[in-house]
Design a protein around this motif. Structure first.
Motif, short mmCIF file in Angstrom:
data_model
loop_
_atom_site.label_atom_id
_atom_site.label_comp_id
_atom_site.label_asym_id
_atom_site.label_seq_id
_atom_site.Cartn_x
_atom_site.Cartn_y
_atom_site.Cartn_z
N PHE A 21 4.32 5.10 -3.71
CA PHE A 21 5.47 4.69 -4.52
C PHE A 21 5.06 3.60 -5.51
CE2 PHE A 21 8.80 1.74 -5.57
CZ PHE A 21 9.69 2.59 -6.19
N VAL A 22 4.42 2.56 -5.00
CA VAL A 22 4.01 1.45 -5.87
C VAL A 22 3.02 1.95 -6.91
CG1 VAL A 22 2.93 -0.83 -5.91
CG2 VAL A 22 4.39 -0.19 -3.99
N ALA A 23 2.10 2.83 -6.47
CA ALA A 23 1.06 3.33 -7.38
C ALA A 23 1.66 4.11 -8.54
CB ALA A 23 0.08 4.20 -6.61
N THR A 24 2.69 4.90 -8.26
CA THR A 24 3.25 5.72 -9.34
C THR A 24 4.34 4.99 -10.11
OG1 THR A 24 4.72 6.72 -7.72
CG2 THR A 24 2.75 7.95 -8.30
N PHE A 25 5.00 3.99 -9.45
CA PHE A 25 6.05 3.25 -10.16
C PHE A 25 5.46 2.31 -11.19
CE2 PHE A 25 9.18 -0.23 -10.49
CZ PHE A 25 10.26 0.51 -10.95
N LEU A 26 4.34 1.70 -10.86
CA LEU A 26 3.70 0.77 -11.79
C LEU A 26 2.77 1.52 -12.73
CD1 LEU A 26 2.82 -2.23 -9.48
CD2 LEU A 26 4.69 -2.04 -11.10
N GLY A 27 2.65 1.01 -13.94
CA GLY A 27 1.80 1.63 -14.94
C GLY A 27 2.61 2.61 -15.75
N ASP A 48 4.74 -14.80 -10.75
CA ASP A 48 3.59 -15.29 -10.01
C ASP A 48 3.22 -14.22 -8.99
OD1 ASP A 48 3.42 -17.77 -11.26
OD2 ASP A 48 4.97 -18.61 -9.97
N ARG A 49 4.26 -13.74 -8.32
CA ARG A 49 4.08 -12.61 -7.40
C ARG A 49 5.20 -11.61 -7.67
NH1 ARG A 49 3.75 -14.10 -1.36
NH2 ARG A 49 5.45 -15.49 -1.92
N ILE A 50 4.93 -10.37 -7.31
CA ILE A 50 5.91 -9.31 -7.49
C ILE A 50 6.22 -8.71 -6.12
CG2 ILE A 50 6.37 -7.04 -8.51
CD1 ILE A 50 4.51 -7.72 -10.75
N ALA A 51 7.51 -8.56 -5.81
CA ALA A 51 7.91 -7.84 -4.61
C ALA A 51 8.44 -6.50 -5.07
CB ALA A 51 8.97 -8.61 -3.85
N VAL A 52 7.73 -5.42 -4.75
CA VAL A 52 8.17 -4.10 -5.18
C VAL A 52 9.07 -3.52 -4.09
CG1 VAL A 52 7.46 -1.84 -6.01
CG2 VAL A 52 5.98 -3.81 -6.36
N MET A 53 10.30 -3.12 -4.50
CA MET A 53 11.25 -2.57 -3.53
C MET A 53 11.59 -1.13 -3.87
SD MET A 53 13.96 -5.60 -2.78
CE MET A 53 14.79 -4.63 -1.52
N SER A 54 11.89 -0.37 -2.82
CA SER A 54 12.38 0.99 -3.01
C SER A 54 13.14 1.39 -1.76
CB SER A 54 11.21 1.93 -3.29
OG SER A 54 11.43 3.19 -2.75
N GLY A 55 14.26 2.06 -1.93
CA GLY A 55 15.06 2.52 -0.80
C GLY A 55 15.44 1.42 0.16
N LYS A 61 13.73 -1.04 1.06
CA LYS A 61 12.59 -1.61 1.78
C LYS A 61 11.65 -2.33 0.81
CE LYS A 61 11.86 1.25 5.84
NZ LYS A 61 13.08 2.02 6.04
N LEU A 62 10.96 -3.33 1.35
CA LEU A 62 9.94 -4.01 0.57
C LEU A 62 8.66 -3.20 0.69
CD1 LEU A 62 9.00 -6.49 -1.01
CD2 LEU A 62 8.46 -7.56 1.17
N ARG A 63 8.16 -2.68 -0.44
CA ARG A 63 6.97 -1.84 -0.39
C ARG A 63 5.69 -2.65 -0.47
NH1 ARG A 63 7.79 3.65 0.22
NH2 ARG A 63 10.05 3.91 0.26
N GLN A 64 5.69 -3.66 -1.31
CA GLN A 64 4.48 -4.47 -1.44
C GLN A 64 4.83 -5.81 -2.05
OE1 GLN A 64 1.32 -2.67 -3.69
NE2 GLN A 64 -0.21 -4.12 -2.95
N LEU A 65 4.13 -6.84 -1.61
CA LEU A 65 4.32 -8.17 -2.16
C LEU A 65 2.94 -8.69 -2.55
CD1 LEU A 65 6.05 -10.74 -2.60
CD2 LEU A 65 5.57 -11.34 -0.23
N GLY A 66 2.78 -9.06 -3.80
CA GLY A 66 1.47 -9.55 -4.22
C GLY A 66 1.49 -9.99 -5.66
N THR A 67 0.37 -10.49 -6.14
CA THR A 67 0.27 -10.89 -7.54
C THR A 67 0.34 -9.62 -8.39
OG1 THR A 67 -2.11 -10.65 -7.55
CG2 THR A 67 -1.26 -12.81 -6.94
#
Lengths: 319, 343
Positions: free
Chosen positions: B229-235, B202-209, B211-217
């Protein structure tokens, strides 16, 4: 001749044959197995066959005469009251020892499998009784259990448990090795002291081999310490525990050092066990035939124990 | 069903900060995915929620109750491990019944509840088997049954699909999501696989190092990535980032198309693209190359769907373009998303 030319130039037959020999699994297999086979035949097979031969003969230490006597040696030892006593002592000795060893080793293994400071040194000390030569350890215990100078007597006296008008009184000394039941109990205590370390280490290896995920899962599932111990840990180390049991049984049933050093089977023959009796009869008494017959008597007992435990442990194997 | 609140939780192992100040709220009945590369702290965070690790600082609330110092058994959470952690010496029935026994549920209820759980997951015929006699998919279902049988407040799933083969994983993904929707249990799912995360959460919490980088759908984190980080990790492949005028210009490979393939009416930014390599992947073509004015070591990738049949040759210098709405801007130092900059 340089190495690179080996086996490449036609006509150099010898290195080639060597190479093909080194590549032959049939040859290599037999060659590598040979030392082990020689070792087993020379040090296990020959003495075993010799013992069977001796047990049906009238051979003695003092003569080279070798006459076949059938089962006379066995009949003779079966008639003596010592035999039944030694057999039942051996079994009692092994079973009671193992009960205490398994309980004690489980406790120690639980502690040693935990993480704490000084774990290394604790493991070292716990292994000591096992690392000490049996005879030396037994001699130390012989002094500790001395009829006059035993430090245990001294402690009991100071605690007012020994002496006139006390629990163990009125005598001033326990005489651990001079009284039938106390002597047997002493032997069992020393044997437990000696065998617990090995069982502890075996069980500890078993405990640490249980996956952390399984224990975490039990934790999350709501299982407390006792439930995890009895429903998860013990069943999972049961196969390895039966191996520890097997070792303990064999070491006890075949060991003569502790009984020989502490009591020589005495008082009278009340603490006699089969290996000591075999030694006394065959080597000290010179009647090699009868001694061998006693020793051979252990064989079916040990065999039964081994078969039983190995089958049970295979049945309990889970993964 | 319950909420989970993680307030500024940190967890240090000696000098390593496995979790570095994470604050996160999981809503009732939500399927939340913790996504990140290995070593990002997602599993540690989950173990902290379960009570298997205790946070160095911060607090954890389940259903509004502070459970920070409580042992796992007092938290009413269920967990499925990556290895499934089935008790190898117990039958399927005894595996599933174990949490009920351990939680002191009355004996009369055991049979019905185990059979219910087994029925939901199609395990009725396997109840007498032992784990070693089960396939990977069956083991996973037993682990799920054991987790759901006690009706926990929260279900924690630690990469439960990674031990399945690719084909089984797709169907297990579908089953798992249907199953969660049906139970409505608040679920936290840990994975490093973005396809699982995008498809199930439903939502994704992206983590790295830590830390929580982004939380959202899934849509938010993909299209409106909060940082580089989120931009290059996803896709797959991740977003192209090109340094320009002191900031980073980002665009996704699927939006980076030959000039000729762009709809004529849209506002576009054009780039000369020096093609170095072409990879044919069946449904797509990946074009590797260097955008002019970009440094030589910044390789950009264009992903052309097979519908775009326009021929592209290696060593060709071709004009590519990105629609303005697909351009993203990031701070060159912090990597954070910034407002659109002059091109």
């Amino acid at each position: 001749m340089s190495d690179s030319t080996i086996g490449t130039i036609p006509g150099q037959e010898k290195p080639r044959r060597l190479l093909s020999l080194a590549d032959s699994e049939r040859f290599l297999g037999s060659a590598f197995l040979l030392p082990a086979v020689i070792y087993i035949i020379a040090l296990v097979g020959v003495p075993f066959v010799a013992a069977i031969g001796f047990s049906v003969s009238d051979v003695t230490v003092g003569s080279t005469a070798f006459d076949f006597r059938g089962f006379q040696n066995f009949e003779a030892i079966l008639k003596t009251p010592q035999f039944l006593r030694a057999l039942s002592n051996s079994i009692l000795f092994a079973v009671v020892t193992q009960v205490f060893v398994i309980i004690g080793a489980n406790l120690i293994a639980q502690v040693l499998a935990m993480d704490f400071r000084g774990k290394w040194i604790a493991r070292f000390f716990i292994m000591m009784p096992w690392a000490t030569p049996v005879a030396l350890g037994a001699i130390a215990w012989l002094w500790l259990l001395d009829s006059k100078f035993s430090p245990f007597d001294w402690v009991l006296q100071r605690m007012h448990l020994l002496g006139p008008h006390t629990l163990f009184g009125p005598r001033l000394h326990m005489v651990f090795l001079g009284r039938e039941q106390l002597a047997m109990a002493s032997i069992i205590v020393v044997n437990v002291w000696r065998l617990t370390p090995l069982a502890s280490v075996i069980l500890m290896a078993g405990l640490t081999s249980i996956s952390h995920d399984i224990l975490d899962q039990a934790n999350v599932d709501g299982s407390g310490f006792w439930r995890t111990l009895f429903e998860i840990k013990l069943p999972l180390i049961m196969p390895i525990m039966s191996i520890a049991l097997l070792f303990g049984m064999i070491f006890t049933l075949s060991d003569m050092a502790i009984v020989y050093v502490l009591t020589r089977g005495g008082p009278v023959y009340y603490t006699q066990v089969l290996p000591v009796w075999a030694y006394m009869k065959g080597i000290e008494g010179g009647a090699l035939g009868e001694g061998a017959a006693v020793a051979i008597f252990l064989f079916p007992v040990l065999l039964a124990v081994v078969i039983f435990v190995l089958r049970a442990s295979r049945r309990m194997e889970v993964t | 069903m319950a909420t989970v609140d993680i307030n500024n939780v940190t967890k240090h192992f000696d000098d390593v900060r496995a979790i570095d100040g994470v604050t996160l709220s999981v809503q009732e009945g939500e399927f939340l995915v913790l996504l990140g590369p290995s070593g990002c702290g997602k599993t540690t965070l989950m173990r902290t929620i379960a009570g298997l690790e205790h946070p160095t600082s911060g607090e954890i609330l389940i259903d509004g109750r502070n459970v920070t110092g409580l042992p796992p058994r007092a938290r009413d959470v269920a967990m499925v491990f990556q290895s499934y952690a089935l008790y190898p010496h117990k039958t399927v029935f005894n595996n599933i019944v174990f949490p009920l026994k351990a939680q002191g549920i009355p004996k009369e209820e055991w049979d019905t509840r185990v059979r219910e759980a087994a029925q939901v997951l199609g395990l009725e015929k396997l109840l007498d088997r032992r784990p070693r006699q089960l396939s990977g998919g069956e083991r996973q279902r037993v682990a799920l049954a054991r987790a759901m049988v006690r009706d926990p407040k929260v279900m924690l799933l630690d990469e439960p699909l990674s031990n399945l083969d690719a084909k089984l994983r797709a169907s297990a993904r579908d089953e798992l999501q249907t199953f969660q929707r049906r139970l409505g249990t608040t679920t936290i799912f840990v994975t490093h696989d973005q396809v699982e995360a995008m498809g199930m959460g439903d939502r994704i919490a992206v983590m790295s190092g830590g830390k929580l980088r982004q939380l959202g759908t899934p849509h938010e984190v993909y299209t409106e990535s909060a940082d580089t980080f989120v931009a290059t990790f996803l896709g797959s492949p991740g977003m192209n980032l090109i340094p320009r005028n002191g900031y980073l210009l980002g665009f996704r490979p699927e939006n980076f198309l030959p000039r000729e393939a762009m709809p004529s009416q849209s506002q576009i930014e054009t780039f000369r693209f020096d093609v170095k390599r072409v990879e044919y992947l069946g449904a797509d073509r990946l074009i590797y190359g260097i955008v002019d004015h970009a440094p030589d070591d910044v390789i950009s990738i264009a992903r052309l769907p097979s519908a775009v049949t326009f021929p592209i040759e290696v060593h060709e210098n071709h004009e590519f373009a990105v629609a303005h709405e697909h351009l993203r801007y990031f701070d060159a130092d912090t990597g954070l998303r910034i407002s659109p900059q002059p091109l």
